[in-house]
Design an enzyme around this catalytic site. Structure first.
Site, PDB file in Angstrom:
ATOM      1  N   ASP A  36       0.798  -1.231   0.000  1.00 56.46           N
ATOM      2  CA  ASP A  36       0.000   0.000   0.000  1.00 56.46           C
ATOM      3  C   ASP A  36       0.827   1.274   0.000  1.00 56.46           C
ATOM      4  O   ASP A  36       0.361   2.325  -0.451  1.00 56.46           O
ATOM      5  CB  ASP A  36      -0.994   0.017   1.175  1.00 56.46           C
ATOM      6  CG  ASP A  36      -0.335  -0.152   2.525  1.00 56.46           C
ATOM      7  OD1 ASP A  36       0.825  -0.597   2.566  1.00 56.46           O
ATOM      8  OD2 ASP A  36      -0.979   0.148   3.543  1.00 56.46           O
ATOM      9  N   GLU A  59       9.352 -10.991  -1.838  1.00 58.52           N
ATOM     10  CA  GLU A  59      10.392  -9.967  -1.933  1.00 58.52           C
ATOM     11  C   GLU A  59      11.797 -10.563  -2.002  1.00 58.52           C
ATOM     12  O   GLU A  59      12.678  -9.991  -2.649  1.00 58.52           O
ATOM     13  CB  GLU A  59      10.291  -9.006  -0.746  1.00 58.52           C
ATOM     14  CG  GLU A  59       9.132  -8.040  -0.810  1.00 58.52           C
ATOM     15  CD  GLU A  59       7.842  -8.595  -0.209  1.00 58.52           C
ATOM     16  OE1 GLU A  59       6.843  -7.861  -0.162  1.00 58.52           O
ATOM     17  OE2 GLU A  59       7.862  -9.777   0.216  1.00 58.52           O
ATOM     18  N   HIS A 122       0.360   0.593  10.489  1.00 68.07           N
ATOM     19  CA  HIS A 122       0.767  -0.781  10.224  1.00 68.07           C
ATOM     20  C   HIS A 122       2.145  -0.793   9.566  1.00 68.07           C
ATOM     21  O   HIS A 122       2.546   0.167   8.924  1.00 68.07           O
ATOM     22  CB  HIS A 122      -0.258  -1.481   9.321  1.00 68.07           C
ATOM     23  CG  HIS A 122      -0.458  -0.809   8.002  1.00 68.07           C
ATOM     24  ND1 HIS A 122      -1.127   0.386   7.858  1.00 68.07           N
ATOM     25  CD2 HIS A 122      -0.070  -1.159   6.748  1.00 68.07           C
ATOM     26  CE1 HIS A 122      -1.155   0.737   6.583  1.00 68.07           C
ATOM     27  NE2 HIS A 122      -0.506  -0.185   5.887  1.00 68.07           N
ATOM     28  N   HIS A 123       2.863  -1.868   9.737  1.00 63.26           N
ATOM     29  CA  HIS A 123       4.234  -2.081   9.255  1.00 63.26           C
ATOM     30  C   HIS A 123       5.274  -1.318  10.069  1.00 63.26           C
ATOM     31  O   HIS A 123       6.471  -1.431   9.781  1.00 63.26           O
ATOM     32  CB  HIS A 123       4.411  -1.722   7.772  1.00 63.26           C
ATOM     33  CG  HIS A 123       3.533  -2.489   6.837  1.00 63.26           C
ATOM     34  ND1 HIS A 123       2.926  -3.685   7.171  1.00 63.26           N
ATOM     35  CD2 HIS A 123       3.147  -2.244   5.551  1.00 63.26           C
ATOM     36  CE1 HIS A 123       2.213  -4.123   6.149  1.00 63.26           C
ATOM     37  NE2 HIS A 123       2.321  -3.276   5.158  1.00 63.26           N
ATOM     38  N   GLY A 419      26.810 -16.661  -0.324  1.00 65.20           N
ATOM     39  CA  GLY A 419      26.410 -18.058  -0.196  1.00 65.20           C
ATOM     40  C   GLY A 419      25.044 -18.298   0.411  1.00 65.20           C
ATOM     41  O   GLY A 419      24.884 -19.182   1.252  1.00 65.20           O
ATOM     42  N   ASP A 450      18.418 -29.868  -4.768  1.00 60.63           N
ATOM     43  CA  ASP A 450      17.027 -30.005  -4.340  1.00 60.63           C
ATOM     44  C   ASP A 450      16.746 -29.206  -3.076  1.00 60.63           C
ATOM     45  O   ASP A 450      15.679 -28.600  -2.932  1.00 60.63           O
ATOM     46  CB  ASP A 450      16.668 -31.482  -4.145  1.00 60.63           C
ATOM     47  CG  ASP A 450      17.651 -32.227  -3.255  1.00 60.63           C
ATOM     48  OD1 ASP A 450      18.758 -31.715  -3.012  1.00 60.63           O
ATOM     49  OD2 ASP A 450      17.319 -33.346  -2.809  1.00 60.63           O
ATOM     50  N   ASN A 477      19.911 -34.941  -4.716  1.00 56.64           N
ATOM     51  CA  ASN A 477      20.737 -35.855  -3.923  1.00 56.64           C
ATOM     52  C   ASN A 477      20.193 -35.977  -2.499  1.00 56.64           C
ATOM     53  O   ASN A 477      20.932 -36.229  -1.557  1.00 56.64           O
ATOM     54  CB  ASN A 477      22.214 -35.450  -3.939  1.00 56.64           C
ATOM     55  CG  ASN A 477      22.408 -33.962  -3.709  1.00 56.64           C
ATOM     56  OD1 ASN A 477      21.515 -33.273  -3.246  1.00 56.64           O
ATOM     57  ND2 ASN A 477      23.585 -33.464  -4.033  1.00 56.64           N
ATOM     58  N   GLY A 479      18.637 -33.978  -0.083  1.00 60.10           N
ATOM     59  CA  GLY A 479      18.893 -33.158   1.098  1.00 60.10           C
ATOM     60  C   GLY A 479      20.037 -32.186   0.948  1.00 60.10           C
ATOM     61  O   GLY A 479      20.509 -31.899  -0.151  1.00 60.10           O
ATOM     62  N   GLU A 483      25.973 -29.415   3.738  1.00 63.60           N
ATOM     63  CA  GLU A 483      25.878 -29.456   5.196  1.00 63.60           C
ATOM     64  C   GLU A 483      26.196 -30.853   5.728  1.00 63.60           C
ATOM     65  O   GLU A 483      26.847 -31.004   6.772  1.00 63.60           O
ATOM     66  CB  GLU A 483      24.482 -29.017   5.651  1.00 63.60           C
ATOM     67  CG  GLU A 483      24.237 -27.519   5.600  1.00 63.60           C
ATOM     68  CD  GLU A 483      23.930 -27.003   4.202  1.00 63.60           C
ATOM     69  OE1 GLU A 483      23.794 -27.831   3.274  1.00 63.60           O
ATOM     70  OE2 GLU A 483      23.830 -25.770   4.037  1.00 63.60           O
TER      71      GLU A 483
END
Length: 568
Positions: A36, A59, A122-123, A419, A450, A477, A479, A483
């Site tokens: 708005d 966004e 608001h916001h 990253g 994925d 692969n 997952g 990590e």
């Protein structure tokens, strides 16, 4: 002319001025979401011929898309609304700041009267502080500009665009809802925005050039190392010319991949410190002079800072300073310095040039062999053609792509320093829109895991909305592989819910599309050899089924180093 004597034909609204200025800089697509506090401003976009409002799904994706667009067109524009909208995109803004990407982030903010009264709108945070979000963005922007009146608005808009373009960093521009409709002088649009960077101090530039020339004259085995800011700050041509006249071996970093044509006889490969191939490491690390162009020496860009130079003769060329050994010349820009060096160096005979390492050959395997990362990255080269734009995701893709040979005039897009996983999907959207404007015959190829795809998959919906035809290679692969390699290979926090990836295009209502599931080397060879597949005439999603812990060797080594660093 004072405002009291101006006629309607002499003035235009601030909003019209803003979007005309944006269009004058060659920008066709504007990213963002309506809210708005920016709705009235968005009305002015349609008044400017050649501008389109892309309309993103959130966004964050809008910010990533603007980043990808800017890497091809040197500037992008993103519009969000006050508070909730601008904070949702701030992760993308941080990445653009870290990686030297020129963005203008326009934020529609409440009217000045509301701020003056400290209304509980608001916001807001409910404390009457309307500038808190601008202060947050100040840490992630080259400049923060807030329009306050019509008298200064044109100058501030021009300053915002110039700063974002020259610095290749985000600039924050806040426009209160009551400002966009105010009149400004139309004639101001007739004077182009000055996009020429400040000139170097002549004496400082001469001293830099003379010192570098002396180092070159006394070097026996120098090399040129090209990094990300060679692309961001537009010195590809100057770097290529320097390589031509010197005949020095040229290497890139992972972030600098595509900043130097890999078909060039002087290209020797990608240097990543201890993660480099032995052949590359030997040439770079035995050098007695390194000319480093546009370096961003982050951990993943340097093999966790494992550069092994055996020389102190290091020259760093940057957009705003030059460093020669331990001396730093602030305010001296690399572009004119590189140009002057190439002019003053006597061209060397190519026949006397030092040999450089050769590219890895494509692999062969029986057609029913299970697909692996090594096979994918070695053989992707056979599918690529000049002019392709390759967007590779953080993780297996950004490490694997270093083993792929790019044809000339290829553009590589990745986010090795910041990253943020999921970046590549939004960036591919922005890149595809930019390529549609530059040359629709060129191809955009996304390589994403994925896990990363699940963060930003909605960007595919916007690709379909605009009838874009990228190739979406999804490395399935099972997952978060990077990590898993760093910590917790069997831990549940590295698991994700498996999707039916080849149904995504249908879910997003694609009309002209094709899906593939590839599990073997033979199936990969078949699509890479297909003339029909090579045509960018539809959006394609290619699911590549790979072993869970399979990864490029460089990533495996990097993960081991990162794991030890995190534990120290």
């Amino acid at each position: 002319m004072s405002s009291s004597t101006q006629t309607d034909n002499d003035t235009i609204p601030v909003g019209t001025y803003l979007f005309n200025r944006i269009r004058q800089l060659g920008i066709n697509s504007i990213f963002g979401l309506p809210g708005d506090f920016n709705l009235a401003l968005l009305d002015y976009i349609s008044e400017v011929e050649g501008l389109r409002w892309v309309g993103n799904t959130n966004e964050l994706n809008a910010g990533y898309a603007a980043d990808g667009y800017s890497r091809l067109k040197s500037l992008a524009v993103l519009i969000t609304t006050f508070g909730v909208g601008e904070l949702s995109t701030i992760n993308a803004i941080a990445g653009a700041f870290a990686e030297h990407v020129g963005l203008l982030h326009i934020v529609g903010v409440p009217a000045q009267s509301s701020e003056n009264k400290k209304l509980l709108l608001h916001h807001t945070l409910g404390n009457g502080d309307y500038k808190v979000y601008a202060r947050i963005s100040k840490e992630l922007s080259k400049k923060v500009i807030i329009l306050e009146d019509s008298e200064t608005a044109p100058h501030r808009i021009d300053d915002a665009l110039r700063t974002a373009f020259i610095s290749q960093r985000p600039v924050y521009l806040a426009i209160p809802t009551n400002i966009g409709e105010l009149p400004v002088r139309k004639e101001l649009l007739e004077t182009p925005i000055d996009l020429v960077p400040p000139s170097n101090d002549p004496e400082s530039e001469k001293e830099v050039v003379d010192r570098v020339l002396r180092l070159i004259e006394h070097a026996n085995n120098p090399v040129i190392l090209v990094d990300a800011c060679a692309n961001r700050h537009d010195v590809r041509e100057e770097t290529a010319r320097l390589a031509e006249v010197t005949q020095f071996p040229v290497f890139t970093t992972p972030m600098g991949k595509s900043a130097f044509d890999e078909d060039n006889d002087r290209f020797g490969g990608v240097y990543i410190g201890s993660l480099s191939s032995p052949e590359v490491a030997k040439v770079v690390e035995s050098s007695d002079l390194i000319l480093s162009v546009g370096a961003l020496l982050s951990d993943f860009n340097t093999g966790s800072f494992s550069y092994g130079y055996n020389t102190n003769n290091l020259v760093e060329f940057h957009s705003d300073h030059i460093k020669i050994k331990r001396a730093t010349y602030e305010g001296v820009s690399m572009k004119p310095v590189l140009r002057e060096l190439a002019t003053r160096i006597t061209p060397r005979d190519p026949a006397l040039a030092v040999p450089v390492p050769k590219a890895q050959a494509v692999q062969t395997a029986p057609k029913n062999t299970k697909l692996t990362q090594d096979y994918l990255w070695a053989n992707l080269s056979s599918f690529l053609r000049p002019g392709d734009v390759i967007v590779s995701e953080t993780g297996t893709s950004s490490f694997g792509i270093t083993k792929t040979t790019f044809p000339n005039h290829t553009v590589g897009i990745s986010q090795v320093l910041y990253g943020s996983i999921g970046y590549s999907v939004g960036a591919a959207l922005g890149a595809a829109l930019a390529i549609e404007e530059i040359d629709p015959s060129r191809r955009v190829i996304l390589l994403v895991g994925d896990g990363s795809l699940q963060l930003t998959a909605q960007a595919i919906s916007t690709m379909i909305r605009w009838n874009l035809n990228p190739y979406l290679f999804v490395l399935n692969n099972d997952g978060y592989t990077i990590e898993r390699l760093i910590h917790g290979p069997t831990s549940s926090y590295n698991d994700i819910n498996p999707w039916r990836y080849t149904q995504l295009l249908e879910v997003f209502n694609a009309q002209n599309y094709q899906n593939y599931t590839i599990k073997t080397t033979g199936e990969l060879d078949d699509v890479f050899e297909s003339e029909e597949f090579a045509k960018p005439n539809k959006i394609r999603l290619i699911e590549l089924v790979l072993p869970r812990l399979d990864a490029p060797l460089a990533l495996v080594k990097q993960a081991e180093i990162t794991s030890k660093t995190n534990a120290s």
